[in-house]
Design a protein around this motif. Structure first.
Motif, PDB file in Angstrom:
ATOM      1  N   ASP A 130       0.785  -1.227   0.000  1.00 65.44           N
ATOM      2  CA  ASP A 130       0.000   0.000   0.000  1.00 65.44           C
ATOM      3  C   ASP A 130       0.822   1.285   0.000  1.00 65.44           C
ATOM      4  N   CYS A 131       1.119   1.774  -1.158  1.00 59.03           N
ATOM      5  CA  CYS A 131       1.929   2.994  -1.283  1.00 59.03           C
ATOM      6  C   CYS A 131       1.084   4.249  -1.441  1.00 59.03           C
ATOM      7  N   LYS A 132      -0.234   4.129  -1.214  1.00 54.73           N
ATOM      8  CA  LYS A 132      -1.087   5.300  -1.432  1.00 54.73           C
ATOM      9  C   LYS A 132      -0.764   6.434  -0.473  1.00 54.73           C
ATOM     10  N   LEU A 133      -0.533   6.072   0.777  1.00 52.24           N
ATOM     11  CA  LEU A 133      -0.182   7.093   1.765  1.00 52.24           C
ATOM     12  C   LEU A 133       1.129   7.757   1.381  1.00 52.24           C
ATOM     13  N   PHE A 134       2.021   6.925   0.915  1.00 46.63           N
ATOM     14  CA  PHE A 134       3.336   7.383   0.450  1.00 46.63           C
ATOM     15  C   PHE A 134       3.158   8.498  -0.573  1.00 46.63           C
ATOM     16  N   LEU A 135       2.357   8.231  -1.589  1.00 52.66           N
ATOM     17  CA  LEU A 135       2.170   9.209  -2.659  1.00 52.66           C
ATOM     18  C   LEU A 135       1.454  10.456  -2.158  1.00 52.66           C
ATOM     19  N   LYS A 136       0.523  10.231  -1.215  1.00 55.29           N
ATOM     20  CA  LYS A 136      -0.224  11.364  -0.670  1.00 55.29           C
ATOM     21  C   LYS A 136       0.704  12.395  -0.032  1.00 55.29           C
ATOM     22  N   TYR A 137       1.631  11.884   0.752  1.00 51.36           N
ATOM     23  CA  TYR A 137       2.533  12.803   1.438  1.00 51.36           C
ATOM     24  C   TYR A 137       3.573  13.400   0.508  1.00 51.36           C
ATOM     25  N   MET A 155       2.197  16.372  -0.917  1.00 55.12           N
ATOM     26  CA  MET A 155       2.153  17.487   0.023  1.00 55.12           C
ATOM     27  C   MET A 155       3.526  18.069   0.306  1.00 55.12           C
ATOM     28  N   LYS A 156       4.526  17.581  -0.361  1.00 51.28           N
ATOM     29  CA  LYS A 156       5.892  18.066  -0.190  1.00 51.28           C
ATOM     30  C   LYS A 156       6.384  17.947   1.256  1.00 51.28           C
ATOM     31  N   ALA A 157       5.956  16.928   1.902  1.00 57.72           N
ATOM     32  CA  ALA A 157       6.457  16.712   3.254  1.00 57.72           C
ATOM     33  C   ALA A 157       7.923  16.321   3.188  1.00 57.72           C
ATOM     34  N   PRO A 158       8.628  16.550   4.306  1.00 62.74           N
ATOM     35  CA  PRO A 158       9.987  16.013   4.345  1.00 62.74           C
ATOM     36  C   PRO A 158       9.970  14.519   4.060  1.00 62.74           C
ATOM     37  N   ARG A 159      10.988  14.078   3.375  1.00 62.19           N
ATOM     38  CA  ARG A 159      10.983  12.679   2.932  1.00 62.19           C
ATOM     39  C   ARG A 159      11.004  11.708   4.099  1.00 62.19           C
ATOM     40  N   TYR A 160      11.738  12.091   5.146  1.00 61.15           N
ATOM     41  CA  TYR A 160      11.773  11.167   6.286  1.00 61.15           C
ATOM     42  C   TYR A 160      10.385  11.036   6.885  1.00 61.15           C
ATOM     43  N   LYS A 161       9.584  12.062   6.819  1.00 65.78           N
ATOM     44  CA  LYS A 161       8.227  11.969   7.365  1.00 65.78           C
ATOM     45  C   LYS A 161       7.344  11.069   6.517  1.00 65.78           C
ATOM     46  N   VAL A 162       7.569  11.078   5.212  1.00 68.60           N
ATOM     47  CA  VAL A 162       6.840  10.156   4.338  1.00 68.60           C
ATOM     48  C   VAL A 162       7.100   8.710   4.758  1.00 68.60           C
ATOM     49  N   VAL A 163       8.370   8.421   4.932  1.00 73.99           N
ATOM     50  CA  VAL A 163       8.748   7.063   5.341  1.00 73.99           C
ATOM     51  C   VAL A 163       8.156   6.740   6.710  1.00 73.99           C
ATOM     52  N   THR A 167      18.108   9.260   5.931  1.00 76.04           N
ATOM     53  CA  THR A 167      16.696   9.646   5.872  1.00 76.04           C
ATOM     54  C   THR A 167      15.820   8.547   6.451  1.00 76.04           C
ATOM     55  N   VAL A 168      16.078   7.318   6.038  1.00 81.14           N
ATOM     56  CA  VAL A 168      15.355   6.178   6.617  1.00 81.14           C
ATOM     57  C   VAL A 168      15.572   6.110   8.115  1.00 81.14           C
ATOM     58  N   ARG A 169      16.810   6.341   8.523  1.00 82.28           N
ATOM     59  CA  ARG A 169      17.108   6.247   9.956  1.00 82.28           C
ATOM     60  C   ARG A 169      16.365   7.309  10.769  1.00 82.28           C
ATOM     61  N   GLN A 170      16.210   8.467  10.179  1.00 86.95           N
ATOM     62  CA  GLN A 170      15.467   9.502  10.884  1.00 86.95           C
ATOM     63  C   GLN A 170      14.014   9.077  11.078  1.00 86.95           C
TER      64      GLN A 170
END
Lengths: 253, 253
Positions: free
Chosen positions: A7-14, A17-25, A60-63
DNA sequence: ATAAGCAACTTGTATATACAAGTTGAGGAT
DNA sequence: ATCCTCAACTTGTATATACAAGTTGCTTAT
C-alpha cells in the motif's frame, strides 16, 4: 519473518504534500504498524531495503525509524533489524498528544461528550499554572468534556485556551473534531510541548458523579500546559482520570 | 545570552574511554546543564560552534543535541539555536531514571530507608507483569525502600530483580548506593528502557502508615518493567507515591 | 521614527561515503 | 551430529557536502 511492504497510497499522498521525505517514510511505516500489516515482534524491512523502496538515503530512513523508536512503535537491534514493538493497551496519555489522536489508533469505542461548549471567560483566580499579568487580561476560552471508552466515562477534561484573537476562533466548536487537529488544520498552530504534573486525589461529589464512581475514590489528576508553534499561544488542561479499568502508561527507552 | 563553554575534563575522560564521539558531546553538555553552567532559558553554543569546539562534524553534534532534546534538557528553535529547558522541581519520575539519579540533581534533602534488604525469593504469584515460565524458576531479588524528601516519606518502592547469577550480586546491599548506578558501575549493565503503567488507588492500612497519611487516601501507583543492556536481565518496580506535596511531572516536546 | 531589505547567522533536511560492531546461516571440519 | 569459521547481512557511528527555512540585527529608504 520478513514482511512485504504494501500500500503505497499514503506514500504518494505525502509526496504530493511536499512533506519532508523522512516523514513520508515514517508515516508509511507507522500506518502499517498500526493497521497490523507489520506484525508485533516481527522485523520491518531493513534500512537498506527501505532506502531502495522509497528511493532515499539511509540517514533519511534512519530519521524515520528513530522517530518510530522514540514513539515506541519499534525497537532496534544491531545486526538483526528493526522490530515492531508490542502495542500498549492503555490510554497512553503520558505523551503530549491529545486524547482524540491517541485513541483514534485504538480498537476501542471512544466518545467525547461536551459538558460545556467552548466559551470566553476570565482566567480562574486560583489557576494551577501561574498566568502572567499581561496574559490574564486577555481572558481564555474554556471547554469541558467527558471522555468515554466503550461507553464508560474515564476522563473529565477541562481545557483553557489563551485568547489571542485568532481569526475565526469564536466560530469553532470542537464538537466533532480534535482540538489539536483543528488548531493545526484551521489555524496552522501545532502543539509542540507539554509540561505536566500528576497527582493522585480523591474524587469530590461532582467528579465522582461524572465518572460514575464512589465519592472519595482515587483519581489521577494530570494538569498540563501545552506550548505551541506560536510563542504567544498556550493551552492548559486538567484531566481527571478514573484508572479503575484503564491505566495510563507508556514506554520509555 | 551566549554562554562560554567551560571545563573540558569530562570531555577528555570520555575520549580516553573511547566512547562514541556524540556521547562525549552529549555528556559534556548535559553535565554543564545540570551544574548550571548553561543557564535555563539561555542559548547553548550553536551547532557550528560545538563542531569547532569538539572537532566533530555537525551530524555528530546533532546526535548529541537530539539526545538532550529527547531527555528534555534542551529544546531547539530553528534560526535561534538550542535553549536550555526549565528544570522541573518535581520528582520527575515519568522518565525511566531511578529515584537516586533524579533527586541527586535537586536541592532537596533526600533519604532512602531500607525496609527490607535485598534478598532472594520466589516471584510473587500474582505479579503485575507476566513472568515467563523459564524466568520464573530463576527466582528474584526483592528490595523494599521508603523514599523521603525533606524527612517526609513520599514513596514506597518495591523492586524485583531477576536472578541471573551475576557474579558478586549477592554481596551488594544497595544501602548507600543507587541501584541503577551500581548495576552500571559494578556489573556494566545499563538500564535502557521502562514500560510503565500508572493508576490512582486508595492507600490500604499498611501503605497509609508507611507514608504517614490517612487510610484510603489517594495514592499514585506506578508499576514498571525496566529493560537493560542485557537481553536476559530485567527489573520490576512498584512505586506508591504520596503526591500531596510532591507532584510527579515532566516535560515533553 | 518606522518599515523594508538583506546579509549573516541559526537549525532542518538530504545525499553520499566509509568503517565498526553484532547477527545469521551456510559450509566445512571433526 | 556438532562445532567452528566466515561471508553476507544487519544496525551504529562518523565525515563531508549541500540546500532550505527561520531568526536577528544592521542599513537604507520613506
Amino acid at each position: 519473518m520478513y514482511i512485504q511492504v504494501e500500500d503505497c497510497k499514503l506514500f504518494l499522498k505525502y509526496l504530493a504534500m511536499k512533506a519532508p521525505r523522512y516523514k513520508v517514510v515514517y508515516e508509511f511505516l507507522k500506518k502499517n504498524i498500526i493497521t497490523g500489516n507489520y506484525v508485533e515482534g516481527h522485523l520491518l524491512p531493513s534500512e537498506n531495503e527501505l532506502c531502495a523502496k522509497f528511493e532515499v538515503t539511509r540517514p533519511t530512513v534512519r530519521q524515520a525509524l528513530n522517530a518510530l523508536v522514540q514513539e515506541k512503535y519499534i525497537y532496534k537491534h544491531r545486526g538483526k533489524g528493526s522490530i515492531v514493538a508490542n502495542q500498549q493497551r492503555t490510554l497512553g496519555l503520558l505523551s503530549f498528544k491529545g486524547f482524540t489522536e491517541v485513541l483514534s489508533n485504538s480498537e476501542q469505542t471512544i466518545e467525547t461528550r461536551i459538558l460545556e461548549s467552548k466559551h470566553l471567560q476570565d482566567w480562574p483566580e486560583d489557576f494551577f499554572y501561574p498566568i502572567p499579568k499581561n496574559l490574564r487580561n486577555s481572558g481564555c476560552y474554556f471547554l469541558k468534556r467527558l471522555r468515554c471508552v466503550n461507553q464508560e466515562p474515564v476522563m473529565l477534561e477541562y481545557t483553557w485556551i489563551l485568547d489571542i484573537n485568532l481569526d475565526g476562533f469564536d466560530a469553532i466548536s470542537f464538537e466533532n473534531n480534535s482540538l489539536f487537529g483543528t488548531l493545526a488544520s484551521k489555524f496552522h498552530v501545532e502543539v509542540t510541548s507539554v509540561d505536566q504534573q500528576i497527582k493522585a486525589i480523591q474524587a469530590d461529589k461532582q467528579q465522582a458523579h461524572m465518572l460514575q464512581m464512589e465519592e472519595k475514590s482515587a483519581l489521577l489528576h494530570i494538569y498540563r500546559k501545552y506550548g505551541t508553534s506560536r510563542n504567544d499561544f498556550f493551552l492548559f488542561s486538567s484531566l481527571l482520570c478514573n484508572t479503575s479499568n484503564y491505566a495510563i502508561g507508556n514506554v520509555f527507552s
